[in-house]
Each structure stands twice: as structure tokens, then as C-alpha cells.
Scaffold this motif. Structure first.
Motif, PDB file in Angstrom:
ATOM      1  N   LEU A   1       0.857  -1.178   0.000  1.00 47.34           N
ATOM      2  CA  LEU A   1       0.000   0.000   0.000  1.00 47.34           C
ATOM      3  C   LEU A   1       0.894   1.228   0.000  1.00 47.34           C
ATOM      4  O   LEU A   1       1.853   1.313   0.779  1.00 47.34           O
ATOM      5  CB  LEU A   1      -0.920   0.018   1.220  1.00 47.34           C
ATOM      6  CG  LEU A   1      -2.015   1.098   1.238  1.00 47.34           C
ATOM      7  CD1 LEU A   1      -2.966   0.921   0.042  1.00 47.34           C
ATOM      8  CD2 LEU A   1      -2.803   1.050   2.542  1.00 47.34           C
ATOM      9  N   CYS A   2       0.559   2.171  -0.882  1.00 51.21           N
ATOM     10  CA  CYS A   2       1.381   3.366  -1.079  1.00 51.21           C
ATOM     11  C   CYS A   2       0.568   4.605  -0.747  1.00 51.21           C
ATOM     12  O   CYS A   2      -0.588   4.736  -1.165  1.00 51.21           O
ATOM     13  CB  CYS A   2       1.858   3.416  -2.530  1.00 51.21           C
ATOM     14  SG  CYS A   2       2.912   4.835  -2.918  1.00 51.21           S
ATOM     15  N   PHE A   3       1.185   5.518  -0.011  1.00 56.54           N
ATOM     16  CA  PHE A   3       0.607   6.839   0.218  1.00 56.54           C
ATOM     17  C   PHE A   3       1.131   7.773  -0.865  1.00 56.54           C
ATOM     18  O   PHE A   3       2.342   7.890  -1.073  1.00 56.54           O
ATOM     19  CB  PHE A   3       0.996   7.375   1.597  1.00 56.54           C
ATOM     20  CG  PHE A   3       0.525   8.784   1.837  1.00 56.54           C
ATOM     21  CD1 PHE A   3      -0.762   9.029   2.271  1.00 56.54           C
ATOM     22  CD2 PHE A   3       1.374   9.865   1.626  1.00 56.54           C
ATOM     23  CE1 PHE A   3      -1.204  10.329   2.483  1.00 56.54           C
ATOM     24  CE2 PHE A   3       0.939  11.162   1.829  1.00 56.54           C
ATOM     25  CZ  PHE A   3      -0.353  11.402   2.259  1.00 56.54           C
ATOM     26  N   VAL A   4       0.239   8.460  -1.549  1.00 56.29           N
ATOM     27  CA  VAL A   4       0.596   9.384  -2.625  1.00 56.29           C
ATOM     28  C   VAL A   4       0.121  10.775  -2.217  1.00 56.29           C
ATOM     29  O   VAL A   4      -1.079  11.001  -2.025  1.00 56.29           O
ATOM     30  CB  VAL A   4      -0.053   8.960  -3.957  1.00 56.29           C
ATOM     31  CG1 VAL A   4       0.295   9.949  -5.058  1.00 56.29           C
ATOM     32  CG2 VAL A   4       0.393   7.555  -4.338  1.00 56.29           C
ATOM     33  N   SER A   5       1.062  11.687  -2.064  1.00 62.21           N
ATOM     34  CA  SER A   5       0.734  13.022  -1.561  1.00 62.21           C
ATOM     35  C   SER A   5       0.321  13.951  -2.691  1.00 62.21           C
ATOM     36  O   SER A   5       0.989  14.011  -3.730  1.00 62.21           O
ATOM     37  CB  SER A   5       1.934  13.620  -0.819  1.00 62.21           C
ATOM     38  OG  SER A   5       1.683  14.973  -0.475  1.00 62.21           O
ATOM     39  N   GLY A   6      -0.752  14.694  -2.448  1.00 64.23           N
ATOM     40  CA  GLY A   6      -1.152  15.736  -3.388  1.00 64.23           C
ATOM     41  C   GLY A   6      -0.483  17.062  -3.103  1.00 64.23           C
ATOM     42  O   GLY A   6      -0.795  18.066  -3.739  1.00 64.23           O
ATOM     43  N   GLY A   7       0.473  17.082  -2.165  1.00 65.27           N
ATOM     44  CA  GLY A   7       1.225  18.291  -1.867  1.00 65.27           C
ATOM     45  C   GLY A   7       1.203  18.648  -0.402  1.00 65.27           C
ATOM     46  O   GLY A   7       0.184  18.490   0.282  1.00 65.27           O
ATOM     47  N   GLY A   8       2.337  19.127   0.101  1.00 63.03           N
ATOM     48  CA  GLY A   8       2.429  19.673   1.448  1.00 63.03           C
ATOM     49  C   GLY A   8       2.781  18.700   2.542  1.00 63.03           C
ATOM     50  O   GLY A   8       3.132  19.117   3.642  1.00 63.03           O
ATOM     51  N   LEU A   9       2.709  17.393   2.266  1.00 61.45           N
ATOM     52  CA  LEU A   9       2.942  16.380   3.300  1.00 61.45           C
ATOM     53  C   LEU A   9       4.302  15.746   3.074  1.00 61.45           C
ATOM     54  O   LEU A   9       4.519  15.057   2.082  1.00 61.45           O
ATOM     55  CB  LEU A   9       1.822  15.340   3.275  1.00 61.45           C
ATOM     56  CG  LEU A   9       0.423  15.920   3.494  1.00 61.45           C
ATOM     57  CD1 LEU A   9      -0.652  14.872   3.274  1.00 61.45           C
ATOM     58  CD2 LEU A   9       0.291  16.535   4.889  1.00 61.45           C
ATOM     59  N   HIS A  10       5.218  15.962   4.008  1.00 61.41           N
ATOM     60  CA  HIS A  10       6.612  15.547   3.812  1.00 61.41           C
ATOM     61  C   HIS A  10       7.162  14.694   4.941  1.00 61.41           C
ATOM     62  O   HIS A  10       8.325  14.315   4.895  1.00 61.41           O
ATOM     63  CB  HIS A  10       7.498  16.787   3.648  1.00 61.41           C
ATOM     64  CG  HIS A  10       7.319  17.490   2.347  1.00 61.41           C
ATOM     65  ND1 HIS A  10       8.066  17.209   1.235  1.00 61.41           N
ATOM     66  CD2 HIS A  10       6.442  18.442   1.971  1.00 61.41           C
ATOM     67  CE1 HIS A  10       7.677  17.972   0.232  1.00 61.41           C
ATOM     68  NE2 HIS A  10       6.686  18.730   0.651  1.00 61.41           N
ATOM     69  N   GLU A  11       6.360  14.387   5.946  1.00 57.05           N
ATOM     70  CA  GLU A  11       6.868  13.640   7.103  1.00 57.05           C
ATOM     71  C   GLU A  11       6.173  12.296   7.168  1.00 57.05           C
ATOM     72  O   GLU A  11       4.965  12.219   7.392  1.00 57.05           O
ATOM     73  CB  GLU A  11       6.629  14.453   8.379  1.00 57.05           C
ATOM     74  CG  GLU A  11       7.305  13.856   9.607  1.00 57.05           C
ATOM     75  CD  GLU A  11       7.183  14.789  10.804  1.00 57.05           C
ATOM     76  OE1 GLU A  11       8.017  15.712  10.922  1.00 57.05           O
ATOM     77  OE2 GLU A  11       6.244  14.609  11.607  1.00 57.05           O
ATOM     78  N   ILE A  12       6.947  11.231   6.963  1.00 58.63           N
ATOM     79  CA  ILE A  12       6.417   9.866   6.973  1.00 58.63           C
ATOM     80  C   ILE A  12       7.076   9.080   8.097  1.00 58.63           C
ATOM     81  O   ILE A  12       8.279   9.218   8.332  1.00 58.63           O
ATOM     82  CB  ILE A  12       6.654   9.160   5.613  1.00 58.63           C
ATOM     83  CG1 ILE A  12       5.972   7.801   5.543  1.00 58.63           C
ATOM     84  CG2 ILE A  12       8.142   9.055   5.304  1.00 58.63           C
ATOM     85  CD1 ILE A  12       4.503   7.856   5.383  1.00 58.63           C
ATOM     86  N   GLY A  13       6.295   8.278   8.791  1.00 59.00           N
ATOM     87  CA  GLY A  13       6.835   7.373   9.795  1.00 59.00           C
ATOM     88  C   GLY A  13       6.426   5.950   9.480  1.00 59.00           C
ATOM     89  O   GLY A  13       5.295   5.698   9.058  1.00 59.00           O
ATOM     90  N   ALA A  14       7.344   5.026   9.636  1.00 59.71           N
ATOM     91  CA  ALA A  14       7.048   3.606   9.428  1.00 59.71           C
ATOM     92  C   ALA A  14       7.331   2.862  10.727  1.00 59.71           C
ATOM     93  O   ALA A  14       8.330   3.129  11.406  1.00 59.71           O
ATOM     94  CB  ALA A  14       7.896   3.041   8.294  1.00 59.71           C
ATOM     95  N   PHE A  15       6.451   1.897  11.062  1.00 59.81           N
ATOM     96  CA  PHE A  15       6.535   1.234  12.355  1.00 59.81           C
ATOM     97  C   PHE A  15       6.535  -0.284  12.185  1.00 59.81           C
ATOM     98  O   PHE A  15       5.976  -0.823  11.227  1.00 59.81           O
ATOM     99  CB  PHE A  15       5.368   1.668  13.241  1.00 59.81           C
ATOM    100  CG  PHE A  15       5.379   3.130  13.566  1.00 59.81           C
ATOM    101  CD1 PHE A  15       6.013   3.599  14.705  1.00 59.81           C
ATOM    102  CD2 PHE A  15       4.786   4.053  12.709  1.00 59.81           C
ATOM    103  CE1 PHE A  15       6.042   4.951  14.996  1.00 59.81           C
ATOM    104  CE2 PHE A  15       4.803   5.404  12.994  1.00 59.81           C
ATOM    105  CZ  PHE A  15       5.434   5.858  14.136  1.00 59.81           C
ATOM    106  N   GLU A  16       7.167  -0.941  13.138  1.00 58.70           N
ATOM    107  CA  GLU A  16       7.221  -2.403  13.139  1.00 58.70           C
ATOM    108  C   GLU A  16       5.884  -2.989  13.601  1.00 58.70           C
ATOM    109  O   GLU A  16       5.066  -2.312  14.214  1.00 58.70           O
ATOM    110  CB  GLU A  16       8.339  -2.873  14.060  1.00 58.70           C
ATOM    111  CG  GLU A  16       9.730  -2.434  13.624  1.00 58.70           C
ATOM    112  CD  GLU A  16      10.776  -2.801  14.649  1.00 58.70           C
ATOM    113  OE1 GLU A  16      11.489  -3.786  14.422  1.00 58.70           O
ATOM    114  OE2 GLU A  16      10.863  -2.099  15.678  1.00 58.70           O
ATOM    115  N   GLY A  17       5.695  -4.291  13.305  1.00 61.22           N
ATOM    116  CA  GLY A  17       4.507  -4.986  13.758  1.00 61.22           C
ATOM    117  C   GLY A  17       3.655  -5.460  12.604  1.00 61.22           C
ATOM    118  O   GLY A  17       3.835  -5.064  11.444  1.00 61.22           O
TER     119      GLY A  17
END
Length: 890
Positions: free
Chosen positions: A712-728
Motif C-alpha cells: 500500500l502506497c501513500f501518494v501526496s497531493g502536496g504539502g505532506l513531507h513527514e512519513i513514519g514507518a513502524f514495526e509490527g
């Protein structure tokens, strides 16, 4: 290191155009600092050069206020005593696009050349908060063989001198400033005085100097040191600089000490190339020791979303529209658009990209100035696109006739089948109308026909009667009808449609909806869960299901523009209450559900001025109103979301939580001309550091987790630059939407930093298969953010033969389009591409006519390498992760 070594001493000033003071306040100081530097250079010929922080905008700012000093300044620049460039402004590394970095360097280089000199061919980035992987390749594209940096990599990861290597193999010899105080360490360690502290005694001075020299010698095995005297907004320290040179020669007999610019280091370092280690990729390492300068300040990525959104939107307008439209309109035979408008718009954009500006860590009045510049850029781009589309539209001048003619332009160099929404502006006297049986709402009656005369299904989704519109400078009144339909768009070209009057009923037929809360297209099925407002997406290609999409988490914010921090006694709000679910578009090409939810969150933090208080969130709750328009279109597997958040709360952080169900050890995130693969787990050893590694990392447009056929991919339409990925097993990705804080640098209250009121977001949720490549995702992102441009004309009498036209096309598997524009020489056209893979390939570019000349050029658009032209086609070798620029004359 032997007892014989060389010390290069660099004198500079690190100049923030705006930061804790507004631009005009810093300019007042700039004039004084520049005049003082010129005085001292003229008095001390032994000071070979003063480095003006790698920027050229300071020259414009200075001469605008002190034009009488031009002759004197130019003389020192031509003599090489004042080193300028290669940048226009020193940018942030991750927030601007790759094209913005290139344009920034192009402007800086051209300004330097306007003074009759070459810019300093050196990648000077002393104070930006981490570095993208492709920066060495960008520097090499401007003939910069070296770089100076601080932050992003620490002394335990790299020595003083290293070869910084980009993914394509490009290398620049790099000097790393010391960890503790970066480019200011020389001054603080040795002289250590300012308005609050007295100068050191003679004994302290000598001891400080010895300790500093020995500490720097420990950082390298190469007998070459560089001392950087470049404090923030400081004058040229001529007396201490010359005295330090004399003392060094006394303390270490036989050594060489030169006061010069950093680029002069390179020929000497080249002698030791084999002994210099290589460091690859992005540099986002956190600092180890308390008080270190080398913090990367990870959460500037999410400060002041409003600025990031306008910056990203502006970059799309410049890279995917203003540049291509300006170039293509030259091919139509109409009067070309002045390239100066394009350049002026770009300057307004780049002036907002210095690190302390775009990072959102300054007081409110600084960032309000930025909105003014974004406004100017927007206005210019609007006119470029409007007049350009008039050129591109084949019937640009009105002629008598009751019919209409729609031109839809696709600036991307690949065929697209897209669901598009366009506004048609009908003459108010349009006589063909229909309505449901008793005339409740009159609707203009027409067929939408393609080039072959086929009726294209469409649906009217909005009507605005008596709409006053300014089009190409003329104000008219229209009945606006917004329609949605699926358009077949040729690569880099236009699709043409007729708006044909019809004396009858034109009722839309068809729907993507399959149930009350469900919709489906060729690729995916979508379910809205009315109980909690979340989404379930099922990939029909793989059978994989992604539950609980459109979930949120809201926690506390104690931080500021630089860093996110939470209190010990935090409360994380996780649930939303659905107020309504509505079906707001039901067409054969698009289905939209509008979900209105409330999330009850604490109003703010407790009053910090109380004595003996517990630092925790307020017990009083206020509603965050989240309105999400969730759309599935006929033409895409991506679920599109347009969302607003009405925020009455303060001191909190709101994140979008995406459970991917992929328990993989890594994830991938895009950045300028690259897609980085990172570990999901953070390094727990850094929890003993002053700045620990955080889950939050940079993202420029998309990020995803994938394992086999599940992804699953998050595709930004602009302005969002901070991504976090977590274990589990949830495989959670977290995207920071809003980070609301109340303090800025130097204790300023940041009212706007709380992001009050309504913020608008646009993003996509894209299921992936094992076959989807990074290039495929980038093309999907480009189509999503660029959209289309169109023009409707009242110019058709019914006897015009329509045709689709492709001006340019790119054929390649992994190579994607970056931009197109008029070349810097004003004669040719430039296109830029990047290979988003580890495999080299040949890309083919096809034009609508035979190029008279074709060449590969560097990013500065110099050093042409002629390319063979085969009819209308040009082949371009694309090395793995290579950025290539094509120059053609058409």
C-alpha cells in the motif's frame, strides 16, 4: 598525520535572508556587513578571499539598498576576493524538489556570470537539515567537484574529508564541519567572545588554539585542515584571522597557512583521493553529544503545513505547466510567451526556499511575507497558463458560432486515460436546455464529442449561473457548468472535444457504485464503513484487502518549529465520531462519498505559567471536524481523498494512520530524483544521544510498504513531507498532517504555527502489486498532482475537423519526466528525465517534428554532447539513477 600539514582558513558569514528577523531587518545588517568586508579586503591583500555563504541573492539585496557601492563590489568580485554562488539562496535539502535545486543553482550561476566571473564551483551547504542522496549528482551537473556541509552526518560516521557519492556514482570531495558548533566552531573554540563574553587571555588563546588544531587533526589522516570562520551574520574577522595565521606559523614551524576560499582545497585533496573514504546516499544521521550543532531537526518537515502545500503546488505549476506551456506555445506559430515571466515566477518561488523559511521555524511575520511571494508566483503562473492555452488551442480567436470547442492539454509525456473535471463557460443566451419533467432546474443541453464524433459520457456535477470570470484579461459573465468525464489524452499534447448543442434530454447513464456504501472499478473495490468513517480497499488483482484506512491519531505537541516533543503524561486520541456519510458524486466515471467526522481532542496544553502544574493536555475537549471526500474513478486503482480539517485546538499533532498489513523490515520513500529504502526499525542506540533517531523521515511525494503482492502506497497531493514507518503486523505508516505549536525561534509566540482554522489536504491510497515499479508510482503521482489544463472556446461552426496532437512523447520503462522549458540560451527547448532504477536503459523521445539539433547537456545546460536524430526521435542513454538533460531545436 605528519608534523607538516596545510591549514586552509576560510572567512565567511552565514547569511540568513530572513529568520528571527524579517528580510528588511537582516538587509539593514547586510549592508553594514558587506561594506565592512570590502573595507577589510581592500586593507588586507593577504586575505585572498571572502566567501559569501555560497549565495548570490545577497548581492541583489545589497545593491538594491546601496547602489553607490556597485563599482567597488564588482571590482572585488572580478578579482576573486569575494566568492559568490553557486546558489541563489541556500535551500533546505529535502523540502524543495530536485528541479527547484537545479533552478536555484541556475539562477545563482547566471547572477555570478552577470558580474563577469564564474561562480564558486563548490557545493556550499553549511547549515541545512540533512541532505538528499542525489545532491552530489546535482552539484556535478554544475561542475562542482567538492562540497562543504554540516549536519546530516556526524564524526563517528565520517572523517573530515570524504567522497560523497550519489546513487548514479557521481562523487564530490566533501569537507565536514565539526559536530559541536559546525561552521562556527573555529570562532567559538578559539576566540570565544562576543557582546556577553570578554576575549580570552593570552594564555587561554594559545591553549584554545592548540586544542582546536589537535582536535581537527584527529578528524583526518590527510595533512590538510580547513578552519571555517563563518558565524551567523558576523563581519569579516580580519584581526583575529590574521593573528591566528601568525600564531599557527609560530606554534607549528614549517606548516602552510592560507586564507582563501573552500574551492581552493580541491586540487590539494585530489592528491590524496585514494585515501579518502566514500559515503553513499542520503545523510540524515542524528547527533550524539549534548550541545552538538549537527542536529538534523527532523520535524521541520511538518512545521507550518500551509507553507509546504503552497511550495509543492508552486513547484508543480513551474515544472509541469509553466515550463512546458511556455515551450510548447513556441511551437504553435503564435506569439511566444515571454520567458522572463517564467523566470520571475521561479525567483519568487526560490526566494521562499531558504532553510529557515520553507522549514517553517521562524516567527509569524516572516512566513506571512512568504505567502505574498507565493501569491505573486501564482498570479504569474495563472497568466502563463491562460495565455499559453490560448496559443495551444487551435482556434484561439473567437469566430461566430453557437458551438463550443474544448482543448485539454496533457503536459506529461505519456498517454493518459484520466477522469477529469472541467468548467465549461456557456454564453448566458445558450438556448438549448433540459430539465427534469417540470422544469425545476434548467441544465444546458449538449453532447460532448471526441475527434471521431463519438459521444463521450459525462455528468454535470455543479452549475453556477451568472458567474463573472476574467479570461485573458477580459471580464465576462457566463453560466458555468462543471462536468466530469473520462478523457483519453495523448502524450505531451492535446485532446480536442466538441460541445454540440442538443435540442433534447441529455441524461447521464452509468455508475461505479455497487451498494449503499460501496463502489468498484476495474482494479479495486471500495467500502465506506459508516460506523467509524474508515475505508476498506480490496485489490481485485491480488485479492489483498486493506482495512481501517482513513484512521487518525492526535497527540500532544510541546515542541516548536524545529522539533516535535510530547509530555511524559500524554494522551493520544484515536477515535472519531461519524456525523454523516453522503454520496456526492455518482457518475459512470467517478463515485464520491463525503464523510464528515468529529475527533474530540484537548483544547490545548495546561497553562505553562502556572506554578507547580502537571504538564499534560487540557481536560476540556474541542471537536476537530474532518470532512473527507473519498473518490474512486473509472481510470485508476488509486482511491483519491480530498479532505479538510477544521482545527480549533492548539499544541497537538494530527497524523493519518495507514495500516498496510505488511510486516516488512524496510519501506521506500521518494525524494528529489530518488527513492530511498530505509529500515522500519529505528536504531535504539541513538536513544542515548541528545537527538535520537525518530521514525519520522523525509518524503517528497510517495511512500510505501510492500512484500510480494501485498503493498500500500501513500501518494501526496502536496504539502505532506513527514512519513513514519513502524514495526509490527499492522505494518503502520503514519503521515503527519498538522503539527500545531505556539513558539518559534528566540521565544517568539507563533500564533500561525498553531495552524488554526481550515486546512485542506489531498492524497491517494494506492494498492500495489509485485510488478509495480517506482517509475510507475512516480508517473501516477505526476498525473495526480499535475492534473490537466484546458480551454473552452466559442469558436466552432460545425465544420471543423478535430484532431488529437502529441508534441512530445517519452518511451521508457524506468525513466520518468521531470520538466520541460525554454533553454537558457533562449533558442532551444530543454527536457529533463531521471531513471528511477538500478538498471541502465535507453529512453526514446519523439517529437511532432524533426529536431534540427539534439544534444545531451549538463544541468547548467553546458557541455553539449551531440545526439543522433532519427526522423522525429532522439535516443538518450539513461544510466541507473541518472539525471539527464536533453536539448533540442525544433
Amino acid at each position: 598525520m605528519s608534523d607538516q600539514f596545510t591549514v586552509f582558513m576560510m572567512t565567511s558569514t552565514h547569511w540568513d535572508r530572513e529568520w528571527y528577523e524579517p528580510f528588511q531587518g537582516f538587509r539593514w545588517r547586510l549592508v553594514k556587513t558587506t561594506e565592512d568586508a570590502m573595507d577589510k579586503l581592500e586593507a588586507h591583500p593577504e586575505i585572498e578571499a571572502f566567501t559569501f555563504d555560497g549565495q548570490t541573492i545577497v548581492l541583489e539585496d545589497f545593491l538594491e539598498a546601496a547602489p553607490d557601492q556597485r563599482e567597488r563590489l564588482v571590482k572585488l568580485i572580478k578579482e576573486g576576493r569575494i566568492k559568490v554562488g553557486p546558489w541563489y539562496v541556500m535551500p533546505d535539502g529535502f523540502l524543495p524538489s530536485g528541479e527547484s535545486h537545479i533552478r536555484n543553482l541556475q539562477i545563482g550561476t547566471s547572477i555570478a556570470k552577470s558580474y563577469g566571473v564564474e561562480p564558486m564551483r563548490y557545493g556550499y551547504v553549511c547549515d541545512i537539515f540533512g541532505h538528499t542522496a542525489q545532491m552530489p549528482q546535482i552539484f556535478k551537473g554544475f561542475d562542482c567537484e567538492g562540497a562543504l556541509l554540516g549536519r546530516g552526518i556526524t564524526e563517528d560516521k565520517a572523517p573530515m574529508h570524504f567522497a560523497w557519492e550519489a546513487p548514479d556514482g557521481s562523487q564530490v570531495l566533501t569537507f565536514k564541519t565539526p559536530d559541536w558548533f559546525g561552521y562556527g566552531e573555529y570562532w567559538v573554540r578559539i576566540h570565544c567572545f562576543d557582546m556577553w563574553r570578554d576575549p580570552p587571555t593570552e594564555e587561554e588563546y594559545v591553549e584554545n588554539l592548540k586544542k582546536f588544531v589537535e582536535g581537527e587533526r584527529q578528524r583526518t589522516d590527510i595533512p590538510i585542515l580547513m578552519f571555517v570562520d563563518g558565524q551567523d551574520h558576523q563581519p569579516l574577522h580580519d584581526k583575529t584571522l590574521l593573528d591566528t595565521k601568525r600564531r599557527l606559523e609560530e606554534l607549528y614551524p614549517g606548516i602552510e597557512v592560507v586564507i582563501t576560499s573552500p574551492d581552493q582545497l580541491l586540487p590539494r585533496l585530489a592528491e590524496y583521493r585514494e585515501n579518502i573514504p566514500v559515503v553513499k546516499g542520503e545523510l540524515i544521521h542524528t547527533n550524539r553529544r549534548r550541545g552538538d550543532f549537527s542536529r538534523i531537526l527532523a520535524n521541520v518537515l511538518s512545521s507550518r503545513y500551509d507553507l509546504k502545500k503552497r511550495n509543492d503546488d508552486g513547484q508543480v505549476k513551474m515544472e509541469k505547466w509553466s515550463g512546458p506551456i511556455t515551450a510548447v506555445s513556441r511551437l504553435t506559430g503564435h506569439k511566444p510567451i515571454r520567458r522572463n515571466f517564467y523566470e520571475l515566477a521561479y525567483r519568487y518561488l526560490i526566494q521562499n526556499q531558504p532553510h529557515d523559511s520553507i522549514c517553517g521555524c521562524s516567527p509569524d511575520h516572516i512566513h506571512r511575507d512568504m505567502h505574498y511571494r507565493y501569491d505573486q508566483m501564482d498570479h504569474i503562473c495563472h497568466n502563463i497558463q491562460e495565455y499559453g492555452m490560448k496559443n495551444i488551442s487551435r482556434l484561439g480567436e473567437d469566430t461566430p458560432g453557437e458551438h463550443m470547442y474544448l482543448t485539454v492539454f496533457n503536459s506529461l509525456p505519456f498517454d493518459r486515460t484520466e477522469t477529469v473535471e472541467v468548467d465549461l463557460y456557456f454564453d448566458r443566451r445558450w438556448k438549448y436546455k433540459w430539465s427534469e419533467p417540470f422544469g425545476y432546474e434548467p441544465i444546458n443541453a449538449f453532447y460532448l464529442e471526441d475527434k471521431d464524433g463519438n459521444h463521450v459520457p459525462y455528468k454535470v456535477v455543479n452549475i453556477n449561473r451568472g458567474k463573472s470570470v476574467i479570461r485573458c484579461g477580459e471580464q465576462e459573465c457566463y453560466d458555468r457548468h462543471r462536468i466530469v468525464f473520462e478523457a483519453a489524452l495523448p502524450a505531451g499534447g492535446v485532446a480536442e472535444y466538441r460541445i454540440v448543442p442538443h435540442d433534447g434530454y441529455v441524461r447521464p447513464v452509468g455508475s461505479l457504485r455497487t451498494g449503499t456504501y460501496t463502489a468498484e472499478n476495474e482494479w479495486v473495490s471500495l467500502t465506506v464503513n459508516p460506523a467509524d468513517g474508515t475505508l476498506t480497499i480490496t485489490d481485485k488483482r491480488t485479492g489483498e484487502t486493506y482495512d481501517k484506512q482513513l484512521s487518525f491519531a492526535d497527540d500532544s505537541e510541546l515542541g516548536d518549529g524545529y522539533m516535535h516533543a510530547r509530555p511524559v503524561a500524554d494522551r493520544v486520541c484515536l477515535s472519531t465520531c461519524v456525523k454523516s456519510v453522503a454520496l456526492t458524486c455518482d457518475a459512470d466515471s467517478k463515485c464520491t462519498f463525503t464523510i464528515v467526522s468529529e475527533m474530540m481532542v484537548p483544547a490545548d496544553m495546561q497553562d505553562r505559567h502556572e506554578r507547580n502544574f502537571d504538564l499534560q493536555r487540557n481536560e476540556t475537549l474541542v471537536p476537530l471536524t474532518i470532512t473527507a471526500k473519498v473518490s474512486l474513478t473509472k481510470s485508476s486503482p488509486m482511491v483519491e481523498v480530498e479532505m479538510t480539517v477544521d482545527n480549533p485546538a492548539r499544541d497537538h499533532r494530527l497524523r493519518l494512520m495507514m495500516p498496510t498489513g505488511v510486516d516488512a523490515p524496510t519501506y521506500r520513500a521518494s525524494q528529489a530524483f530518488y527513492v530511498a529504502e530505509r529500515n522500519v526499525a529505528v536504531n535504539l542506540d541513538t536513544y542515548a544521544y541528545e537527538e535520537k533517531e525518530k521514525h519520522e523521515k523525509p518524503m517528497s511525494g510517495f511512500a510505501y510498504k510492500r512484500q510480494g503482492n501485498r503493498g500500500l502506497c501513500f501518494v501526496s497531493g502536496g504539502g505532506l513531507h513527514e512519513i513514519g514507518a513502524f514495526e509490527g503486523t499492522e505494518g503502520m505508516l503514519a503521515v503527519t498532517l498538522l503539527r500545531c505549536f505556539g513558539s518559534a525561534v528566540n521565544g517568539y509566540v507563533a500564533v500561525d504555527g498553531q495552524q488554526p482554522g481550515v486546512s485542506a489536504f489531498r492524497f491517494g491510497l494506492l494498492p500495489l502489486t509485485a510488478e509495480d515499479r517506482d517509475a510507475d508510482i512516480q508517473r501516477r503521482l505526476d498525473a495526480f498532482t499535475a492534473g490537466v489544463r484546458y480551454r473552452d472556446d466559442h469558436t466552432w461552426n460545425g465544420d471543423v475537423v478535430l484532431e488529437n496532437r502529441s508534441y512530445y512523447r517519452l518511451d521508457a520503462e524506468n525513466t520518468v519526466f521531470s520538466t520541460m522549458k525554454v533553454a537558457e540560451d533562449g533558442e532551444g527547448i530543454v527536457m529533463r528525465f531521471v531513471n528511477l532504477s538500478d538498471t541502465s536503459e535507453v529512453a526514446t523521445v519523439t517529437f511532432d517534428r524533426a529536431p534540427g539539433e539534439a544534444a545531451a547537456v549538463n544541468l547548467e545546460e553546458c557541455h553539449p554532447e551531440p545526439l543522433a536524430v532519427d526522423g522525429n526521435r532522439v535516443a538518450l542513454d539513461m544510466p541507473a539513477w541518472g539525471i539527464r538533460t536533453l536539448y533540442v531545436k525544433l
